[in-house]
Design a protein around this motif. Structure first.
Motif, mmCIF file in Angstrom:
data_model
loop_
_atom_site.group_PDB
_atom_site.id
_atom_site.type_symbol
_atom_site.label_atom_id
_atom_site.label_comp_id
_atom_site.label_asym_id
_atom_site.label_seq_id
_atom_site.Cartn_x
_atom_site.Cartn_y
_atom_site.Cartn_z
ATOM 1 N N ILE A 33 99.016 68.841 64.878
ATOM 2 C CA ILE A 33 99.698 67.553 65.044
ATOM 3 C C ILE A 33 98.768 66.558 65.738
ATOM 4 C CG2 ILE A 33 101.587 66.371 66.248
ATOM 5 C CD1 ILE A 33 103.224 69.030 65.815
ATOM 6 N N LEU A 34 98.131 66.990 66.810
ATOM 7 C CA LEU A 34 97.209 66.109 67.535
ATOM 8 C C LEU A 34 96.065 65.661 66.636
ATOM 9 C CD1 LEU A 34 97.107 68.024 70.935
ATOM 10 C CD2 LEU A 34 98.194 65.807 70.506
ATOM 11 N N TYR A 35 95.536 66.569 65.862
ATOM 12 C CA TYR A 35 94.415 66.236 64.977
ATOM 13 C C TYR A 35 94.845 65.246 63.894
ATOM 14 C CZ TYR A 35 89.699 66.980 63.317
ATOM 15 O OH TYR A 35 88.370 66.796 62.990
ATOM 16 N N LYS A 36 96.038 65.468 63.313
ATOM 17 C CA LYS A 36 96.552 64.542 62.291
ATOM 18 C C LYS A 36 96.722 63.142 62.873
ATOM 19 C CE LYS A 36 97.160 67.363 58.776
ATOM 20 N NZ LYS A 36 96.455 67.201 57.504
ATOM 21 N N LEU A 37 97.281 63.056 64.082
ATOM 22 C CA LEU A 37 97.473 61.751 64.720
ATOM 23 C C LEU A 37 96.133 61.111 65.071
ATOM 24 C CD1 LEU A 37 100.589 62.449 66.965
ATOM 25 C CD2 LEU A 37 100.494 61.071 64.864
ATOM 26 N N ALA A 38 95.146 61.922 65.435
ATOM 27 C CA ALA A 38 93.816 61.390 65.727
ATOM 28 C C ALA A 38 93.199 60.802 64.462
ATOM 29 C CB ALA A 38 92.925 62.482 66.304
ATOM 30 N N GLU A 39 93.414 61.457 63.327
ATOM 31 C CA GLU A 39 92.864 60.980 62.059
ATOM 32 C C GLU A 39 93.578 59.733 61.551
ATOM 33 O OE1 GLU A 39 93.387 64.470 59.568
ATOM 34 O OE2 GLU A 39 91.212 64.747 59.520
ATOM 35 N N GLN A 40 94.907 59.737 61.622
ATOM 36 C CA GLN A 40 95.714 58.670 61.004
ATOM 37 C C GLN A 40 96.060 57.528 61.948
ATOM 38 O OE1 GLN A 40 96.516 58.641 57.671
ATOM 39 N NE2 GLN A 40 95.190 60.435 57.592
ATOM 40 N N GLY A 41 96.079 57.795 63.235
ATOM 41 C CA GLY A 41 96.453 56.754 64.199
ATOM 42 C C GLY A 41 97.933 56.762 64.497
ATOM 43 N N LEU A 48 104.101 63.301 58.978
ATOM 44 C CA LEU A 48 103.510 64.463 59.644
ATOM 45 C C LEU A 48 103.934 65.750 58.945
ATOM 46 C CD1 LEU A 48 103.841 63.520 63.405
ATOM 47 C CD2 LEU A 48 101.759 64.352 62.305
ATOM 48 N N LYS A 49 105.224 65.845 58.639
ATOM 49 C CA LYS A 49 105.729 67.062 57.988
ATOM 50 C C LYS A 49 105.035 67.290 56.654
ATOM 51 C CE LYS A 49 109.879 69.558 56.646
ATOM 52 N NZ LYS A 49 109.039 70.393 55.829
ATOM 53 N N GLY A 53 102.747 70.458 55.949
ATOM 54 C CA GLY A 53 103.226 71.276 54.838
ATOM 55 C C GLY A 53 104.043 72.491 55.213
ATOM 56 N N THR A 54 103.531 73.344 56.087
ATOM 57 C CA THR A 54 104.200 74.625 56.363
ATOM 58 C C THR A 54 105.148 74.583 57.553
ATOM 59 O OG1 THR A 54 102.332 75.304 57.735
ATOM 60 C CG2 THR A 54 102.266 75.941 55.416
ATOM 61 N N ILE A 55 105.355 73.444 58.143
ATOM 62 C CA ILE A 55 106.182 73.343 59.349
ATOM 63 C C ILE A 55 107.596 72.913 58.967
ATOM 64 C CG2 ILE A 55 105.530 70.934 59.820
ATOM 65 C CD1 ILE A 55 105.482 71.723 62.832
ATOM 66 N N SER A 56 108.586 73.499 59.648
ATOM 67 C CA SER A 56 109.970 73.109 59.389
ATOM 68 C C SER A 56 110.289 71.812 60.138
ATOM 69 C CB SER A 56 110.934 74.210 59.842
ATOM 70 O OG SER A 56 110.980 74.278 61.252
ATOM 71 N N PHE A 57 111.342 71.149 59.694
ATOM 72 C CA PHE A 57 111.790 69.904 60.330
ATOM 73 C C PHE A 57 112.063 70.143 61.816
ATOM 74 C CE2 PHE A 57 114.922 66.798 61.626
ATOM 75 C CZ PHE A 57 114.463 65.621 61.055
ATOM 76 N N LYS A 58 112.785 71.218 62.114
ATOM 77 C CA LYS A 58 113.168 71.510 63.500
ATOM 78 C C LYS A 58 111.942 71.829 64.359
ATOM 79 C CE LYS A 58 115.950 74.391 66.451
ATOM 80 N NZ LYS A 58 116.916 75.451 66.606
ATOM 81 N N THR A 59 111.034 72.654 63.838
ATOM 82 C CA THR A 59 109.846 73.015 64.610
ATOM 83 C C THR A 59 109.007 71.780 64.901
ATOM 84 O OG1 THR A 59 109.819 75.232 63.664
ATOM 85 C CG2 THR A 59 107.755 74.441 64.628
ATOM 86 N N LEU A 60 108.835 70.909 63.911
ATOM 87 C CA LEU A 60 108.078 69.683 64.141
ATOM 88 C C LEU A 60 108.749 68.833 65.208
ATOM 89 C CD1 LEU A 60 105.778 67.747 63.562
ATOM 90 C CD2 LEU A 60 107.082 66.874 61.606
ATOM 91 N N SER A 61 110.077 68.719 65.151
ATOM 92 C CA SER A 61 110.805 67.939 66.160
ATOM 93 C C SER A 61 110.584 68.498 67.557
ATOM 94 C CB SER A 61 112.303 67.925 65.843
ATOM 95 O OG SER A 61 112.527 67.260 64.627
ATOM 96 N N VAL A 62 110.634 69.818 67.696
ATOM 97 C CA VAL A 62 110.431 70.465 68.999
ATOM 98 C C VAL A 62 109.004 70.223 69.495
ATOM 99 C CG1 VAL A 62 110.280 72.709 70.169
ATOM 100 C CG2 VAL A 62 112.233 72.203 68.685
#
Length: 119
Positions: A33-41, A48-49, A53-62
């Motif tokens: 997540i940190l790397y994606k935000l670093a790349e995209q801003g 993000l989801k 790709g492999t992360i669930s909605f709930k896990t990403l929210s947590v």
């Protein structure tokens, strides 16, 4: 010459800088997540989801809530219908980018050949 260690003998790992850093970025998805935000801003939850790709909605929210609570990301909510929320790295989160880049470089330089592949 003996170097000082980040995890001295007899000291509980969680009471070291190394343990503290792991507590913030450890786990399957936080560094991604940190790397994606670093790349995209700036990214929205569904962006993000999709990018992970492999992360669930709930896990990403947590994960996002934990990263925000730790001061590594900023959550910006726009008062509109439907609700719009954007995530970006905080200054503290941006300070981890060199570490993430070093980890990426180390992995590229030290990757072992896949089992069964011919050298």
């Amino acid at each position: 010459m003996r170097r000082e260690t980040c995890v001295p003998t007899g000291v509980d790992l969680k009471n070291t800088g190394f343990g503290y850093t792991l507590s913030l970025i450890g786990g399957k998805y936080k560094m991604i997540i940190l790397y994606k935000l670093a790349e995209q801003g700036v990214m929205r939850h569904n962006e993000l989801k999709r990018s992970i790709g492999t992360i669930s909605f709930k896990t990403l929210s947590v994960m996002l809530k934990e990263l925000e609570a730790d001061g590594l990301i900023i959550r910006k909510e726009f008062p509109q219908v439907p609700p719009k929320v954007e995530y970006s790295l905080s200054e503290r989160g941006r300070s981890l980018v060199p570490l993430l880049n070093m980890m990426c470089e180390w992995g590229e330089n030290n990757r072992l050949p896949e089992r069964g592949s011919v050298r």
